[in-house]
Design a protein around this motif. Sequence first.
Motif, PDB file in Angstrom:
ATOM      1  N   PRO A 108      16.929  -3.169  50.719  1.00  0.00           N
ATOM      2  CA  PRO A 108      16.494  -2.468  49.518  1.00  0.00           C
ATOM      3  C   PRO A 108      14.984  -2.628  49.348  1.00  0.00           C
ATOM      4  O   PRO A 108      14.403  -3.635  49.764  1.00  0.00           O
ATOM      5  N   HIS A 110      10.896  -0.518  48.348  1.00  0.00           N
ATOM      6  CA  HIS A 110      10.056   0.674  48.399  1.00  0.00           C
ATOM      7  C   HIS A 110       9.071   0.489  49.552  1.00  0.00           C
ATOM      8  O   HIS A 110       8.284  -0.455  49.559  1.00  0.00           O
ATOM      9  N   LEU A 131      16.796   5.244  54.996  1.00  0.00           N
ATOM     10  CA  LEU A 131      17.364   6.103  53.955  1.00  0.00           C
ATOM     11  C   LEU A 131      18.860   6.315  54.170  1.00  0.00           C
ATOM     12  O   LEU A 131      19.628   6.395  53.214  1.00  0.00           O
ATOM     13  N   PRO A 135      21.113   2.642  50.380  1.00  0.00           N
ATOM     14  CA  PRO A 135      20.984   3.536  49.221  1.00  0.00           C
ATOM     15  C   PRO A 135      19.985   3.049  48.184  1.00  0.00           C
ATOM     16  O   PRO A 135      19.538   3.837  47.348  1.00  0.00           O
ATOM     17  N   ASP A 136      19.614   1.755  48.238  1.00  0.00           N
ATOM     18  CA  ASP A 136      18.652   1.241  47.263  1.00  0.00           C
ATOM     19  C   ASP A 136      17.239   1.169  47.828  1.00  0.00           C
ATOM     20  O   ASP A 136      16.410   0.388  47.352  1.00  0.00           O
ATOM     21  N   ARG A 138      13.625   3.259  49.057  1.00  0.00           N
ATOM     22  CA  ARG A 138      12.830   4.494  48.965  1.00  0.00           C
ATOM     23  C   ARG A 138      11.750   4.437  50.022  1.00  0.00           C
ATOM     24  O   ARG A 138      11.279   3.353  50.397  1.00  0.00           O
ATOM     25  N   CYS A 140       8.002   6.379  51.164  1.00  0.00           N
ATOM     26  CA  CYS A 140       6.926   7.356  50.934  1.00  0.00           C
ATOM     27  C   CYS A 140       6.178   7.535  52.254  1.00  0.00           C
ATOM     28  O   CYS A 140       5.672   6.562  52.813  1.00  0.00           O
ATOM     29  N   TYR A 164      17.236  13.536  51.033  1.00  0.00           N
ATOM     30  CA  TYR A 164      17.002  12.431  50.089  1.00  0.00           C
ATOM     31  C   TYR A 164      15.890  12.798  49.106  1.00  0.00           C
ATOM     32  O   TYR A 164      14.850  12.126  49.055  1.00  0.00           O
ATOM     33  N   ASP A 166      15.352  12.333  46.067  1.00  0.00           N
ATOM     34  CA  ASP A 166      14.939  11.333  45.070  1.00  0.00           C
ATOM     35  C   ASP A 166      14.358  10.071  45.699  1.00  0.00           C
ATOM     36  O   ASP A 166      13.758   9.260  45.016  1.00  0.00           O
ATOM     37  N   ARG A 167      14.597   9.887  47.003  1.00  0.00           N
ATOM     38  CA  ARG A 167      14.201   8.608  47.606  1.00  0.00           C
ATOM     39  C   ARG A 167      13.146   8.761  48.700  1.00  0.00           C
ATOM     40  O   ARG A 167      12.638   7.788  49.221  1.00  0.00           O
ATOM     41  N   GLN A 169       9.520  10.560  49.661  1.00  0.00           N
ATOM     42  CA  GLN A 169       8.346  11.279  49.149  1.00  0.00           C
ATOM     43  C   GLN A 169       7.451  11.593  50.356  1.00  0.00           C
ATOM     44  O   GLN A 169       7.231  10.717  51.194  1.00  0.00           O
TER      45      GLN A 169
END
Length: 223
Positions: A108, A110, A131, A135-136, A138, A140, A164, A166-167, A169
Motif C-alpha cells: 500500500p 503512494h 495497481l 488496491p490500496d 496509487r 503517479c 484505474y 482513481d489510482r 495519475q
Amino acid sequence: MFHPLQVREIERLTDDAVAVTFAVPHELRETFRHTPGQHIALRRTVDGQEIRRTYSICTPATDEPLLRVGIRLVEDGAFSTYALKELAVGDTVEVMAPAGRFTLAPRPGHFVGIVGGSGITPVLSIAATLLAQQPDARFCLIRSDRTAASTMFLEEVADLKDRYPDRFQLIHTLSREEQQAGLPSGRLDEPRLRSLLPALLKIDSVDGWYLCGPYGLVQGAER
Ligand SMILES: Cc1cc2nc3c(=O)[nH]c(=O)nc-3n(C[C@H](O)[C@H](O)[C@H](O)COP(=O)(O)OP(=O)(O)OC[C@H]3O[C@@H](n4cnc5c(N)ncnc54)[C@H](O)[C@@H]3O)c2cc1C
C-alpha cells in the motif's frame, strides 16, 4: 547463466522501437519470474565477439511469466540495430535470468515515477503490477518524450488510466511538440519539476520515487 529462448512475438511500438516477447519453457518458469522493475541481459555472438546488453522487462509480474522487453534503436548501436532490423519471430536469443534492485514489491502507498524516453520500460512493469495487485496503492507517472509518435508504450499507459482512473495519475510532457490539449510541452527539467510536483502531490507523503531516463532528467528530479 544464459538460456537460449525463442522469440515469440515482435511488435513495433514506434518508428524506432520494438517490443520483443520471448517464449519461456515450462521448466524455466521460476527462473524467469521477475520482480517489477528488473531487467534481463541478452547476448549475441557475432564473428566470435560477444555483444551483451541489458533491457528492462516491461510486463507486469504475473504467475505465468510474460517476458517482454522494449528496445529503442540507438544510432549505430550494435544490439539495438540487430533487434530492430534483423531479429525475427522464431529466432533464438541467449537470455539471462531477471536481475536488478530498481524494484517495487507491491505494497500500500503512494508511489511516483519520473521517466524519460525508454525509461518508461521498468516503470510500466512497476506501476501495472502495483495497481493490479494492491488496491490500496496509487501511482503517479510523470513522463517525458520528444513527440507523441516516438512515445513507447503509449497504449499500455493509456490502459492503466482507463483501468484505474482513481489510482493512476498521468502527466505526459512532449519536449519537441507544440502544446496540445492537456499535454504540456517542453523539457522535464529541474525548474519544471519544482513547479509541477507541489501542484500534483504532497511530496512528503510519497512512499517511493522511481526515476529512470536520461542522466539530466534523473539528476534534476533527484534534486
Ligand atoms: C539497467 C539497464 C536497463 C536498460 N533498459 C533498457 C530498455 O528497457 N530499453 C532500451 O532500449 N535500452 C535499455 N538500456 C540500454 C541498453 O542496455 C543498451 O545500452 C542500448 O540498447 C544500446 O545498445 P547498442 O548495442 O544498440 O548500442 P552500442 O553498440 O552499445 O552503442 C551505443 C552508442 O555508442 C556508440 N558507440 C559504440 N561503440 C563506440 C565506439 N567504439 N566509439 C564511439 N562510439 C561508440 C554508438 O554509435 C551508439 O551511439 C538499459 C540499460 C541498462 C544499464
